[in-house]
Scaffold this active site. Structure first.
Site, PDB file in Angstrom:
ATOM      1  CE1 TYR A 137      -2.917   3.226   0.783  1.00  0.00           C
ATOM      2  CE2 TYR A 137      -1.744   3.342   2.877  1.00  0.00           C
ATOM      3  CZ  TYR A 137      -2.592   3.913   1.946  1.00  0.00           C
ATOM      4  OH  TYR A 137      -3.112   5.170   2.164  1.00  0.00           O
ATOM      5  CE  LYS A 141      -2.935   6.232  -1.479  1.00  0.00           C
ATOM      6  NZ  LYS A 141      -3.884   7.252  -1.932  1.00  0.00           N
ATOM      7  CG  LEU A 184      -7.133   3.659  18.687  1.00  0.00           C
ATOM      8  CD1 LEU A 184      -7.268   2.228  19.199  1.00  0.00           C
ATOM      9  CD2 LEU A 184      -5.909   4.332  19.307  1.00  0.00           C
ATOM     10  CB  VAL A 201      -3.796  -2.140  24.449  1.00  0.00           C
ATOM     11  CG1 VAL A 201      -2.557  -1.258  24.558  1.00  0.00           C
ATOM     12  CG2 VAL A 201      -5.053  -1.359  24.819  1.00  0.00           C
ATOM     13  NE  ARG A 275      -1.134  -3.189  15.425  1.00  0.00           N
ATOM     14  CZ  ARG A 275      -2.107  -2.319  15.175  1.00  0.00           C
ATOM     15  NH1 ARG A 275      -3.244  -2.746  14.660  1.00  0.00           N
ATOM     16  NH2 ARG A 275      -1.934  -1.036  15.407  1.00  0.00           N
ATOM     17  CG  ASP A 278       2.135  -1.017  15.234  1.00  0.00           C
ATOM     18  OD1 ASP A 278       1.924  -0.525  14.101  1.00  0.00           O
ATOM     19  OD2 ASP A 278       1.227  -1.405  15.984  1.00  0.00           O
TER      20      ASP A 278
END
Length: 321
Positions: A137, A141, A184, A201, A275, A278
């Site tokens: 993604y 862009k 979120l 979380v 994750r 992140d």
């Protein structure tokens, strides 16, 4: 002025279209409704259901410019189905640029993203920071940004790419309603609405004040105002790139607590592992937008952003105040 808004049935595109109409412009929305909603097209705009790949059928010399939002935007999906993102985001824009060139339409504002930067090298990301996207993604862009730079240099296009950080809030009955939802604030609001049991979380041991990730949130109406300023600021043969953010951040826990305060609902939390990929902090430096566009966010208060999103979420699901 007359503008074509691709992807104008989506969240950001619809709000920008509404701002253009409010400013007295004529607006045509081109959207295939694959991720947008017919109800998202603001009253007063002409609507054409169609793909951006077929833009040549819908653009002519009467348009003064194009604001381009038509793209797939799910990071996780782009990893499992990258060809979908290359075909639509890159191939669609290539077709749009050709249609604009043939029609003599020479002004473009492109909806880009902070995902072009990938892992940050500084806590306040500037346009001069390296671009190393970590997902197809973000890569799609960034590829479009490179295409626009080439178009500006070779063919005199006047263009701006606006790299968003975390867009939130609602305006004029338009808010976030992605399927699936990955952002979120609307996810936490789903807990307040009773549509989700708890909010996960992902990691509470980051080097931040409360251990959770910090992100820069920008109100969608502030974002829309930047697009109108950018359309006025673009210059022939120049591709201007601007970050759009508030320049400060809020942690995951701050967002959750703000939703509790605004909604009056308890928000149960579920601890989850970090994750992959992140970063601890993602905050924009918006100095270029301030200096070149004369833009300053006017709705930077997190409680106000959440309150607008909450009003939209209740209306969407028929929940009375």
């Amino acid at each position: 002025m007359r503008y074509l808004v691709t992807g104008g049935a989506g969240y950001v595109g619809g709000v920008v279209a509404a701002h253009l109409l409010r400013a007295g412009h004529e607006v045509t929305v081109l959207d295939d409704l694959s991720t947008g909603f017919r109800a998202g097209v603001p009253a007063g705009a002409d609507f054409v259901e169609g793909r951006v790949q077929d833009a040549a059928e819908h653009i002519d010399p009467s348009f003064d410019g194009v604001l381009h939002f038509a793209a797939f935007s799910q990071v996780g999906e782009s990893v499992t189905d990258p060809e979908k993102y290359w075909s639509n985001n890159v191939g669609g824009t290539l077709a749009l640029l050709a249609a604009m060139r043939d029609a003599g339409v020479r002004r473009l504002v492109f909806s880009s993203t902070a995902a072009t930067y990938g892992e940050p090298v500084s806590e306040r990301i500037a346009e001069t920071d390296p671009t190393a996207p970590t997902s197809p993604y973000g890569a799609s862009k960034l590829a479009v940004d490179h295409m626009i730079t080439g178009e500006a240099r070779a063919h005199g296009l006047a263009a701006a790419s606006l790299r968003y950080f975390n867009v939130a809030g609602a305006y004029g009955g338009q808010g976030e309603r992605h399927e699936p939802e990955s952002h979120l604030i609307p996810l936490v609001l789903q807990v307040a609405l009773g549509r989700r049991e708890s909010i996960s979380v992902y990691g509470d041991d980051y080097p931040t004040p409360d251990g959770t990730c910090v992100r820069d949130y920008i109100h969608v109406a502030d974002l829309a105002e930047a697009h109108l300023l950018a359309m006025d600021a673009v210059r022939p043969a120049e591709h201007l790139i601007c970050n759009l953010g508030n320049g400060s951040g809020f942690s995951v826990r701050q967002v959750i607590e703000t939703v509790r305060e605004v909604t009056g609902h308890p928000i149960p939390e579920t601890a989850a592992p970090r994750r992959a990929g992140d970063p601890a902090v993602l905050v924009a430096s918006a100095d270029v937008a301030r200096d070149r566009l004369g833009w300053r966010p006017r709705r930077a208060d997190l409680a106000g952003i959440v309150a607008d999103a909450w009003e939209f979420a209740r209306a969407l699901h028929g929940v009375r105040a």
